[in-house]
Design an enzyme around this catalytic site. Sequence first.
Site, PDB file in Angstrom:
ATOM      1  N   ILE A  16     -11.782  -1.681  -0.017  1.00  0.00           N
ATOM      2  CA  ILE A  16     -10.497  -2.225   0.449  1.00  0.00           C
ATOM      3  C   ILE A  16     -10.546  -2.361   1.967  1.00  0.00           C
ATOM      4  CG2 ILE A  16      -8.008  -1.788   0.655  1.00  0.00           C
ATOM      5  CD1 ILE A  16      -8.119  -0.450  -2.103  1.00  0.00           C
ATOM      6  N   ARG A  92     -12.105   9.142  -9.393  1.00  0.00           N
ATOM      7  CA  ARG A  92     -12.425   9.985 -10.542  1.00  0.00           C
ATOM      8  C   ARG A  92     -13.864   9.700 -10.952  1.00  0.00           C
ATOM      9  NH1 ARG A  92      -7.983  10.958 -15.039  1.00  0.00           N
ATOM     10  NH2 ARG A  92      -9.026  12.535 -16.264  1.00  0.00           N
ATOM     11  N   GLY A 130      -4.374   4.917  -1.539  1.00  0.00           N
ATOM     12  CA  GLY A 130      -5.365   5.686  -2.321  1.00  0.00           C
ATOM     13  C   GLY A 130      -4.718   6.387  -3.507  1.00  0.00           C
ATOM     14  N   ASN A 131      -5.391   6.327  -4.643  1.00  0.00           N
ATOM     15  CA  ASN A 131      -4.829   6.878  -5.886  1.00  0.00           C
ATOM     16  C   ASN A 131      -5.115   8.357  -6.093  1.00  0.00           C
ATOM     17  OD1 ASN A 131      -3.484   4.734  -7.114  1.00  0.00           O
ATOM     18  ND2 ASN A 131      -5.448   3.751  -7.573  1.00  0.00           N
ATOM     19  N   ASP A 159       1.097  -4.353  -7.718  1.00  0.00           N
ATOM     20  CA  ASP A 159       1.677  -4.547  -9.054  1.00  0.00           C
ATOM     21  C   ASP A 159       2.787  -5.599  -8.988  1.00  0.00           C
ATOM     22  OD1 ASP A 159       0.145  -2.210 -10.072  1.00  0.00           O
ATOM     23  OD2 ASP A 159       1.445  -1.154  -8.672  1.00  0.00           O
ATOM     24  N   ARG A 162       1.228  -8.940  -8.680  1.00  0.00           N
ATOM     25  CA  ARG A 162       0.638  -9.319  -9.970  1.00  0.00           C
ATOM     26  C   ARG A 162       1.725  -9.797 -10.933  1.00  0.00           C
ATOM     27  NH1 ARG A 162      -3.132  -3.846 -10.324  1.00  0.00           N
ATOM     28  NH2 ARG A 162      -5.034  -4.759  -9.451  1.00  0.00           N
ATOM     29  N   HIS A 187       2.472   3.950  -9.853  1.00  0.00           N
ATOM     30  CA  HIS A 187       1.384   2.974  -9.817  1.00  0.00           C
ATOM     31  C   HIS A 187       0.329   3.438 -10.821  1.00  0.00           C
ATOM     32  CE1 HIS A 187      -1.840   0.365  -8.672  1.00  0.00           C
ATOM     33  NE2 HIS A 187      -2.604   1.398  -8.388  1.00  0.00           N
TER      34      HIS A 187
END
Length: 328
Positions: A16, A92, A130-131, A159, A162, A187
């Site tokens: 990103i 992850r 960041g997730n 989102d 989108r 999210h």
Amino acid sequence: MTHPVKVAVTGAAGQIGYSLLFRLASGDLLGPDTPVQLRLLEITPALKALEGVVMELDDCAFPTLHSVEIGDDPREVFDGVNLALLVGARPRTKGMERGDLLEANGAIFTAQGKALNDVAADDVRIGVTGNPANTNALIALSNAPDIPAERFSALTRLDHNRAISQLAARTGSAVADIRRMTIWGNHSATQYPDLFHAEIGGRNAAEVVDDQAWIEDTFIPTVAKRGAAIIEARGASSAASAASATIDAARDWLQGSPEGDWVSMAVRSDGSYGIPEGLVYSYPVTTHDGDWSIVQDLEIDDFSRSRMDATAAELVEERDAVTALGLV
Ligand code: NAX
């Protein structure tokens, strides 16, 4: 030219970052008259790659890029920043449980929250990409007691964008004719993209679509699972679109949402729409000069209610998990 604005980006050597930095440096966020000072944070092993990215930034000779500093210490990199875009996070990996992921990110976002608290500028705004973005924002704000909680938000703008794009494609309308889209909640796959308050050319979007089955079985899952579809097609997760949404969100936050429209932002809940207070939950918001306010008094039917509550329940679980880990 006005005074330079200091913008921090974390995870700057990542995918990103590779799109975001060039857009920030070229004036996409603050316009052609505001110079940008970039302050880029990475983990130590990624600093060499980041040096290469800085060489490319130099080679663009952007008139709006005032200077670039890089480092691996958040207390140095965040010193005096007016805007912090927290993009870097621990992905992850195989064999990692959800609790491990929350813990690894907890370590990152507690440290960054504390550093921002101590060294950022008084007017700092912090956007978390960041997730898991909502819960990372919750961790960061909980560790920054001197920064008002309203200065933190998590990104649901991708989102939101989108959802606009899917609606435009289905109805054959122009993106520019669509207003008042809302993403409620997390999210994640439980997010609720809401067509019942959206408008196409001033008409209610759900009425224009007139197909509840499409909304439930196609529209909502397509938007919610778009990230996975991109990975499947591209072999890598969304990067340029995520960078673009990060810019859209920060620009509208600082400069204001368009008249007659609103944007989706995950912000600290004040209990609006019956969502538990304190969760970082995506709402429809209007923005003005770096402040946001939740759009009030939208009518919520039973279908929307159940979707909004389901995504809130997931955020409650995440909050309980990070509370148990002592991160908030
Ligand atoms: P990459 O893995 O390409 O880059 C992440 C970068 O962060 C790496 O260079 C890594 O070294 C760095 N990093 C890790 N820990 C750090 C720390 N403590 N301080 C500073 N930097 C650190 O991921 P990328 O594709 O750029 O995605 C970044 C994050 O955005 C991921 O968490 C991803 O899940 C999330 N996304 C969020 C989206 C949203 O809409 N909210 C959409 C896109 C994306 O999935």
